[in-house]
Design a protein around this motif. Structure first.
Motif, PDB file in Angstrom:
ATOM      1  N   ALA A 179       0.845  -1.205   0.000  1.00 42.96           N
ATOM      2  CA  ALA A 179       0.000   0.000   0.000  1.00 42.96           C
ATOM      3  C   ALA A 179       0.878   1.253   0.000  1.00 42.96           C
ATOM      4  O   ALA A 179       1.880   1.328   0.710  1.00 42.96           O
ATOM      5  N   THR A 180       0.484   2.237  -0.792  1.00 39.17           N
ATOM      6  CA  THR A 180       1.147   3.547  -0.732  1.00 39.17           C
ATOM      7  C   THR A 180       0.236   4.575  -0.066  1.00 39.17           C
ATOM      8  O   THR A 180       0.670   5.665   0.267  1.00 39.17           O
ATOM      9  N   MET A 181      -1.053   4.217   0.068  1.00 38.47           N
ATOM     10  CA  MET A 181      -2.003   5.056   0.795  1.00 38.47           C
ATOM     11  C   MET A 181      -2.858   4.124   1.634  1.00 38.47           C
ATOM     12  O   MET A 181      -3.387   3.142   1.108  1.00 38.47           O
ATOM     13  N   VAL A 182      -2.978   4.412   2.924  1.00 42.79           N
ATOM     14  CA  VAL A 182      -3.926   3.666   3.755  1.00 42.79           C
ATOM     15  C   VAL A 182      -5.014   4.638   4.189  1.00 42.79           C
ATOM     16  O   VAL A 182      -4.749   5.806   4.463  1.00 42.79           O
ATOM     17  N   ARG A 183      -6.249   4.161   4.206  1.00 44.53           N
ATOM     18  CA  ARG A 183      -7.393   5.005   4.563  1.00 44.53           C
ATOM     19  C   ARG A 183      -7.893   4.574   5.933  1.00 44.53           C
ATOM     20  O   ARG A 183      -8.591   3.578   6.066  1.00 44.53           O
ATOM     21  N   VAL A 184      -7.493   5.314   6.951  1.00 43.17           N
ATOM     22  CA  VAL A 184      -7.777   4.890   8.324  1.00 43.17           C
ATOM     23  C   VAL A 184      -8.732   5.875   8.994  1.00 43.17           C
ATOM     24  O   VAL A 184      -8.462   7.077   9.026  1.00 43.17           O
ATOM     25  N   GLY A 185      -9.838   5.346   9.512  1.00 39.54           N
ATOM     26  CA  GLY A 185     -10.808   6.181  10.204  1.00 39.54           C
ATOM     27  C   GLY A 185     -10.891   5.841  11.675  1.00 39.54           C
ATOM     28  O   GLY A 185     -10.231   6.446  12.513  1.00 39.54           O
ATOM     29  N   SER A 186     -11.684   4.820  12.002  1.00 39.06           N
ATOM     30  CA  SER A 186     -12.041   4.569  13.408  1.00 39.06           C
ATOM     31  C   SER A 186     -10.844   4.422  14.348  1.00 39.06           C
ATOM     32  O   SER A 186     -10.918   4.861  15.495  1.00 39.06           O
ATOM     33  N   ALA A 187      -9.749   3.845  13.903  1.00 45.75           N
ATOM     34  CA  ALA A 187      -8.588   3.677  14.798  1.00 45.75           C
ATOM     35  C   ALA A 187      -8.070   5.029  15.303  1.00 45.75           C
ATOM     36  O   ALA A 187      -7.485   5.109  16.377  1.00 45.75           O
ATOM     37  N   LEU A 188      -8.289   6.077  14.532  1.00 47.13           N
ATOM     38  CA  LEU A 188      -7.810   7.401  14.948  1.00 47.13           C
ATOM     39  C   LEU A 188      -8.708   8.033  16.005  1.00 47.13           C
ATOM     40  O   LEU A 188      -8.279   8.928  16.732  1.00 47.13           O
ATOM     41  N   PHE A 189      -9.949   7.562  16.059  1.00 47.23           N
ATOM     42  CA  PHE A 189     -10.906   8.244  16.931  1.00 47.23           C
ATOM     43  C   PHE A 189     -11.310   7.425  18.147  1.00 47.23           C
ATOM     44  O   PHE A 189     -12.179   7.821  18.902  1.00 47.23           O
ATOM     45  N   GLU A 190     -10.634   6.294  18.355  1.00 48.59           N
ATOM     46  CA  GLU A 190     -10.910   5.472  19.529  1.00 48.59           C
ATOM     47  C   GLU A 190     -10.711   6.294  20.804  1.00 48.59           C
ATOM     48  O   GLU A 190      -9.665   6.929  20.974  1.00 48.59           O
ATOM     49  N   GLY A 191     -11.698   6.257  21.666  1.00 48.55           N
ATOM     50  CA  GLY A 191     -11.571   6.958  22.948  1.00 48.55           C
ATOM     51  C   GLY A 191     -11.711   8.469  22.848  1.00 48.55           C
ATOM     52  O   GLY A 191     -11.632   9.173  23.828  1.00 48.55           O
ATOM     53  N   VAL A 192     -11.913   8.958  21.628  1.00 49.46           N
ATOM     54  CA  VAL A 192     -12.167  10.390  21.461  1.00 49.46           C
ATOM     55  C   VAL A 192     -13.676  10.543  21.503  1.00 49.46           C
ATOM     56  O   VAL A 192     -14.376  10.114  20.595  1.00 49.46           O
TER      57      VAL A 192
END
Ligand SMILES: *Cc1c(COP(=O)(O)O)cnc(C)c1O
Length: 235
Positions: free
Chosen positions: A220-233
């Motif tokens: 992968a040269t681009m990963v699309r990450v959402g929920s892991a960034l907002f855990e506990g926020v």
């Protein structure tokens, strides 16, 4: 800085470290992989905080939400990525706001993107979305539809085709995800041989919160990450 902002910055550091580790582990440079933070779960304030924490590539899957956030955050250094389905009647308003479209999945869409980009006197970076898992419920082009499309890509001369995007099957286990990521990379390698001169399918946009380290391992040269960034926020 409030507690949630600290948590967000920690999450970002954690994800970035996992990307770097996975890249080095497979003999690549961490700088070869761009984190595209998917902000569809959060509002403009949380999104702004993520940018201030150092994340400048953001992805949205719905055009209307992207328009709103791009407007609210227009003074921040952000490159927007359109990662979800784009209807043709939303192109005109979306195009000026985005650096890259990950989700091109038809001739007609490519034609319309090309027309609008030409009108705006620019080129637009585009990835072709591939249904790599063969899941009937998934969007994206079938692998066998790609060679004829890529052979004709030069006809859309305001489009800069730069790679492929896929989502692994939603329920698949890690081994299955990894196979699908490898398949996307191999498909890219084969397609590169039928590309017109000057087109490089460098980008592989694959991997989400539950499987991005595996995606990096498979190229992968681009990963699309959402929920892991907002855990506990708490938002
Ligand atoms: C929501 C979304 C993501 C991020 O998913 P997470 O599992 O929350 O990381 C990535 N790609 C697309 C196309 C999405 O719609």
């Amino acid at each position: 800085m409030g507690a949630w902002e600290r948590r967000l910055a920690d999450n970002l550091a954690g994800v970035s470290n996992q990307i770097a580790e996975a890249a080095r582990g497979s003999g690549r440079s961490p700088s070869d992989v761009t984190l595209v933070a998917v902000t569809k779960y959060v509002d403009s304030d949380v999104t702004a905080s993520l940018v201030r924490a150092g994340c400048h590539h953001l992805g949205e899957s719905r055009p209307q939400v992207l328009w709103q956030k791009a407007d609210a955050l227009r003074d921040l250094p952000i490159e927007w990525h359109m990662i979800g389905h784009l209807q043709r009647n939303k192109i005109r308003r979306t195009l000026p706001l985005v650096a890259c479209i990950h989700s091109a999945d038809s001739d007609r869409l490519l034609g319309s993107l090309d027309d609008e980009a030409r009108r705006a006197a620019r080129t637009i970076r585009v990835l072709l979305e591939v249904n790599i898992s063969g899941d009937a419920e998934k969007t994206g082009l079938r692998p066998d539809q790609l060679p004829p499309l890529v052979e004709r890509i030069a006809q859309w001369d305001s489009i800069a085709l730069c790679g492929l995007m896929a989502m692994s099957g939603r329920w698949s286990d890690p081994a299955q995800s990894q196979r699908e990521f490898a398949q996307l990379r191999q498909l890219r390698d084969r397609l590169q041989t039928c590309c017109p001169a000057g087109t490089s399918l460098r980008e592989l946009s694959m991997g989400m919160s539950h499987d991005f380290p595996l995606a990096v391992k498979e190229g992968a040269t681009m990963v699309r990450v959402g929920s892991a960034l907002f855990e506990g926020v708490d938002v």
